[in-house]
Design an enzyme around this catalytic site. Structure first.
Site, PDB file in Angstrom:
ATOM      1  N   THR A   1       0.835  -1.205   0.000  1.00  0.00           N
ATOM      2  CA  THR A   1       0.000   0.000   0.000  1.00  0.00           C
ATOM      3  C   THR A   1       0.868   1.253   0.000  1.00  0.00           C
ATOM      4  O   THR A   1       0.356   2.362   0.088  1.00  0.00           O
ATOM      5  CB  THR A   1      -0.912   0.021   1.248  1.00  0.00           C
ATOM      6  OG1 THR A   1      -0.078  -0.150   2.405  1.00  0.00           O
ATOM      7  CG2 THR A   1      -1.911  -1.115   1.201  1.00  0.00           C
TER       8      THR A   1
ATOM      9  N   SER B   1       3.718   5.888   9.375  1.00  0.00           N
ATOM     10  CA  SER B   1       3.051   5.240   8.257  1.00  0.00           C
ATOM     11  C   SER B   1       2.985   6.240   7.120  1.00  0.00           C
ATOM     12  O   SER B   1       3.395   7.391   7.256  1.00  0.00           O
ATOM     13  CB  SER B   1       1.638   4.824   8.652  1.00  0.00           C
ATOM     14  OG  SER B   1       0.846   5.978   8.870  1.00  0.00           O
ATOM     15  N   LYS B   2       2.433   5.754   6.021  1.00  0.00           N
ATOM     16  CA  LYS B   2       2.255   6.635   4.876  1.00  0.00           C
ATOM     17  C   LYS B   2       1.375   7.820   5.283  1.00  0.00           C
ATOM     18  O   LYS B   2       1.609   8.950   4.891  1.00  0.00           O
ATOM     19  CB  LYS B   2       1.597   5.833   3.754  1.00  0.00           C
ATOM     20  CG  LYS B   2       1.839   6.365   2.384  1.00  0.00           C
ATOM     21  CD  LYS B   2       1.232   5.412   1.343  1.00  0.00           C
ATOM     22  CE  LYS B   2      -0.169   5.014   1.756  1.00  0.00           C
ATOM     23  NZ  LYS B   2      -0.915   4.248   0.795  1.00  0.00           N
ATOM     24  N   GLN B   3       0.363   7.531   6.137  1.00  0.00           N
ATOM     25  CA  GLN B   3      -0.567   8.574   6.575  1.00  0.00           C
ATOM     26  C   GLN B   3       0.121   9.629   7.438  1.00  0.00           C
ATOM     27  O   GLN B   3      -0.291  10.782   7.445  1.00  0.00           O
ATOM     28  CB  GLN B   3      -1.748   7.965   7.356  1.00  0.00           C
ATOM     29  CG  GLN B   3      -2.734   7.168   6.514  1.00  0.00           C
ATOM     30  CD  GLN B   3      -2.203   5.810   6.061  1.00  0.00           C
ATOM     31  OE1 GLN B   3      -1.362   5.228   6.720  1.00  0.00           O
ATOM     32  NE2 GLN B   3      -2.685   5.323   4.935  1.00  0.00           N
TER      33      GLN B   3
END
Ligand SMILES: [Zn+2]
Length: 315
Positions: free
Chosen positions: A15, A237-239
């Site tokens: 992801t 995280s990516k977020q």
């Protein structure tokens, strides 16, 4: 079973790119497997096609290779294994352990109380669908009483699935199998004996233990290492805009991961080669030194003790 009696794995979701937080779990699972003379597998958890980022899998494998990881056997992809999950689903259905649920996420959220991982399903459809309602998802029955397991890092963990989670989804409304089912089935079929992964998955482990029992699967051993979190306690995280691992800083990245995992590597390693890092790590790795915490705070500024001798710039 592997000859050595130990088989570990690293199972990233494509992801996004790997970041320093992902590296902690990869390093810990790799070292634990290799130091025990075991095998180490890589599995791509691309169960959820809408969330899969094109090209991410290739970049993940490339970054792992650049950081000196060597995996055994072929890379498995969950997207290619639907038939196997279908078989496990059939086994649970045959045993009367699952039931169709008509509730939407919104309906559940509006009447349920909060549990350890979202709302606790109140059991609305447990004894059959109400007239006129259509089945959306499939849920697994859970019983009252504690599920306990002895985590090699976090110690004894207990959860009462009935009060903390409720009957949980095995097959989603969109027809995809739930992560909980896929991970348990894959670990069993790959002969994985030991799961070393991030502590963000600690709360879903009792669900996986319960599923192993329902499917007659031999339980695996667990070790949940801390996740890297920012100062607000949010997992990197990516977020949270964690930056992708840069292969040209592989040795430094490995050194940082070893620091956060409590291994206290010598500062000189940060400027050495990837091979130097692994050589030191394999000679000194100890799971006992990993902090017994769910998270460790990521320090973006140089100056903390463990980085005080760091002279080269991360950029
Ligand atoms: Zn329902």
């Amino acid at each position: 079973m592997p000859a050595a009696g130990y088989r570990g794995r690293f199972a990233p979701s494509p992801t996004g790119d790997l970041h320093l937080g992902s590296l902690l779990a990869a390093v810990a699972s790799y070292l634990e497997a290799r130091c025990r003379g075991g095998e180490w597998l890589v599995r791509i958890e691309d169960l959820d096609p809408p969330r899969t980022v094109p090209g991410a899998e290739g970049r993940i494998l490339g970054v792992l290779a650049a950081h000196g990881f060597e995996w055994d056997g072929p890379v498995w992809r969950q997207s290619e294994r639907q038939a196997v999950y279908e078989t496990a689903f059939g086994q649970l259905r045959e045993a009367g352990l699952i039931y169709p649920c008509a509730c939407s996420r919104k309906e559940v959220a509006s009447i349920a109380r909060a549990g350890v991982d979202g709302p606790v399903y109140p059991g609305t459809c447990r004894h059959g669908l109400l007239a006129g309602r259509m089945s959306r998802a499939w849920r697994l029955h859970v019983d009252a009483g504690c599920v306990a397991f002895d985590d090699a890092v976090q110690g004894v963990c207990k959860q009462d699935l009935a009060t903390d989670v409720g009957d949980f989804v095995i097959k989603r409304a969109d027809g995809l199998f739930a992560y909980q089912l896929a991970v348990v089935v894959d670990d069993a079929l790959q002969g994985v004996t030991d799961v070393v992964r991030g502590a963000d998955l600690l709360d879903s482990t009792p669900r996986q233990c319960h599923l192993q029992q329902c499917l007659g699967i031999v339980p695996v051993r667990y070790a949940h290492v801390p996740v890297l979190a920012n100062e607000h306690g949010e997992k990197l995280s990516k977020q949270t805009l964690a930056s992708p691992l840069q292969p040209e800083h592989a040795a430094l990245n490995l050194w940082l991961a070893l620091c956060y995992l409590g291994q206290c590597p010598p500062a000189t390693l940060a400027q050495g080669t990837v091979a130097d890092c692994w050589q030191w790590a394999r000679a000194h790795w100890s799971l006992d030194r990993v902090p017994r915490q769910r998270s460790v705070v990521w320090q973006s500024d140089v100056g903390m003790d463990m980085r005080c001798d760091l002279t080269n710039d991360r950029d």
